[in-house]
Write an enzyme that holds these catalytic residues in place. Structure first.
Site, mmCIF file in Angstrom:
data_model
loop_
_atom_site.group_PDB
_atom_site.id
_atom_site.type_symbol
_atom_site.label_atom_id
_atom_site.label_comp_id
_atom_site.label_asym_id
_atom_site.label_seq_id
_atom_site.Cartn_x
_atom_site.Cartn_y
_atom_site.Cartn_z
ATOM 1 N N LEU A 96 0.866 -1.196 0.000
ATOM 2 C CA LEU A 96 0.000 0.000 0.000
ATOM 3 C C LEU A 96 0.886 1.223 0.000
ATOM 4 O O LEU A 96 1.798 1.312 0.824
ATOM 5 C CB LEU A 96 -0.864 0.025 1.278
ATOM 6 C CG LEU A 96 -1.891 -1.108 1.453
ATOM 7 C CD1 LEU A 96 -2.397 -1.132 2.889
ATOM 8 C CD2 LEU A 96 -3.052 -0.957 0.478
ATOM 9 N N HIS A 97 0.669 2.133 -0.934
ATOM 10 C CA HIS A 97 1.462 3.362 -0.899
ATOM 11 C C HIS A 97 0.744 4.584 -1.448
ATOM 12 O O HIS A 97 1.255 5.690 -1.363
ATOM 13 C CB HIS A 97 2.770 3.185 -1.672
ATOM 14 C CG HIS A 97 2.586 3.202 -3.165
ATOM 15 N ND1 HIS A 97 2.109 2.116 -3.860
ATOM 16 C CD2 HIS A 97 2.783 4.172 -4.082
ATOM 17 C CE1 HIS A 97 2.032 2.431 -5.151
ATOM 18 N NE2 HIS A 97 2.428 3.672 -5.312
#
Ligand code: UD1
Length: 354
Positions: free
Chosen positions: A199-200
């Site tokens: 996740l970014h």
């Protein structure tokens, strides 16, 4: 002919590598410019090594900053480099700030621009990458598309069809070449069933209550199945502000960003991948591994229509339900995507030569 490539951020490297190889094979003169948007060894150098990319001829060393600052720095530092090297063509890749900045400088100096991975649209203008994609495609002379939908998007936006070249997916070229070399990461799965998480995106990790909620769900999941989570630097900063970056235990493993081969091995072996990355939606589709994308939309719709990808949006119950379904062995089956065959760079080279 002299081709200058502009790369800057991690997902650019897998896309440029096969094009650099193919143009080198055909004996073209090439210059590689790294903007320095990504600069950590684990986000940049290790990819150059594993993908066999030559050291950049120039590094603009822009580093991290706000969007305006970062883009402006690339623009002002790239202009003299371009004036000095005078290439016949500049190639830019994907949808990061380095892409739009490289394209803008080139077109203003009258240098032809090719955009690799053109035409993808999420239709979500709150995503910085969507703005980068729209602007880059408007000023590019050669548009290399990875899928049929991308060509349709460009035609709808008034791009002349003769500028559009449907070549397939260069990221898959890299995957096809390196899959046999993918090694099992020592600190990764170490055998057994696991869920792989990345996740970014700002929409997920900059919203701290939502990040905390997702993290709690993953923590709960880890009592049932191991969760392996290589953490992007941006995400690491946010988890640290929530005091969650030390929560690694035997079942939930927070890792440093993984090198290409190790991450590929992790994807191949995963029971399911939970992500908000664009590239990972494509790689899991190619590998036939189930993928849950934590976004409301995707600029890569073929991964949903043909591939193994499902959008779960920002709905924690939906995510739990889909994970349950996949872990119980009821995952959606995908099929092959046209021209995702390891030969996209060859088709790009042919279009350039013409
Ligand atoms: C960028 C791209 C995104 C891509 C992602 C892959 C844009 C607008 N976004 O997002 O499309 O999916 O790369 O990673 O271009 N940082 C480090 N070390 C680094 C790089 C970044 O610590 O080598 C930290 C910095 O604190 C920085 C933050 O990560 O502020 C975000 O980096 P940035 O380059 O701004 O964007 P990404 O989130 O990586």
């Amino acid at each position: 002919m002299h081709v200058l490539h502009v790369v800057g951020a991690r997902p650019n490297f897998m896309k440029a590598a096969p094009v650099l190889r193919e143009l080198a094979r055909r004996g073209l003169r090439q210059t590689l410019v790294h903007t320095g948007q990504h600069y950590d060894a684990g986000m940049s150098d290790v990819f150059f090594q594993q993908l066999g990319i030559p050291a950049p001829d120039v590094n603009l060393e822009v580093g991290s900053a706000s969007h305006a600052q970062q883009t402006a720095q690339i623009i002002s530092r790239f202009e003299p480099v371009l004036m000095e090297h005078k290439p016949d063509l500049v190639l830019v890749y994907g949808d990061v700030n380095s892409t739009v900045a490289g394209a803008l400088v080139s077109s203003k100096l009258g240098v032809k621009v090719g955009h690799v991975e053109a035409g993808l649209r999420s239709r979500d203008r709150s995503m910085p990458e969507e703005i980068n994609r729209l602007l880059t495609d408007q000023i590019a002379d050669l548009l290399f598309t990875p899928s049929a939908d991308a060509g349709e998007n460009l035609c709808q936006e008034g791009i002349a069809p003769e500028r559009i070249h449907f070549v397939g997916n260069v990221m898959i070229d890299t995957l096809v070449r390196l899959l046999p070399m993918a090694t099992q990461s020592a600190n990764g799965s170490s055998g057994g069933k696991y869920v792989l998480v990345t996740l970014h995106r700002p929409s997920n990790v900059d919203d701290l209550p939502w990040l905390r909620q997702m993290f709690r769900a993953l923590y709960e999941l880890s009592s049932e199945v191991a969760v392996v989570f290589p953490v992007h630097p941006r995400t690491r900063q946010r988890l640290s502000s929530l005091d969650l970056d030390d929560s690694s235990n035997g079942r939930l493993r927070l890792l440093a960003p993984q090198p290409y081969l190790e991450f590929l091995a992790l994807q191949r072996g995963a029971a399911v991948v939970v992500t908000d990355s664009g590239g990972i939606q494509e790689e899991t589709t190619f590998l036939g591994v189930p993928c849950l994308t934590v976004r409301e939309n995707t600029e890569r719709p073929v991964t949903v229509t043909l591939g193994t990808n499902l959008l779960v949006g920002r709905d924690i119950n939906r995510m739990r339900a889909e994970l349950r379904c996949i872990l119980d062995g009821r995952a959606k089956k995908g099929s092959a995507v046209p021209l995702w065959d390891g030969r996209a760079a060859e088709r790009i080279a042919e279009a350039i030569m013409k």
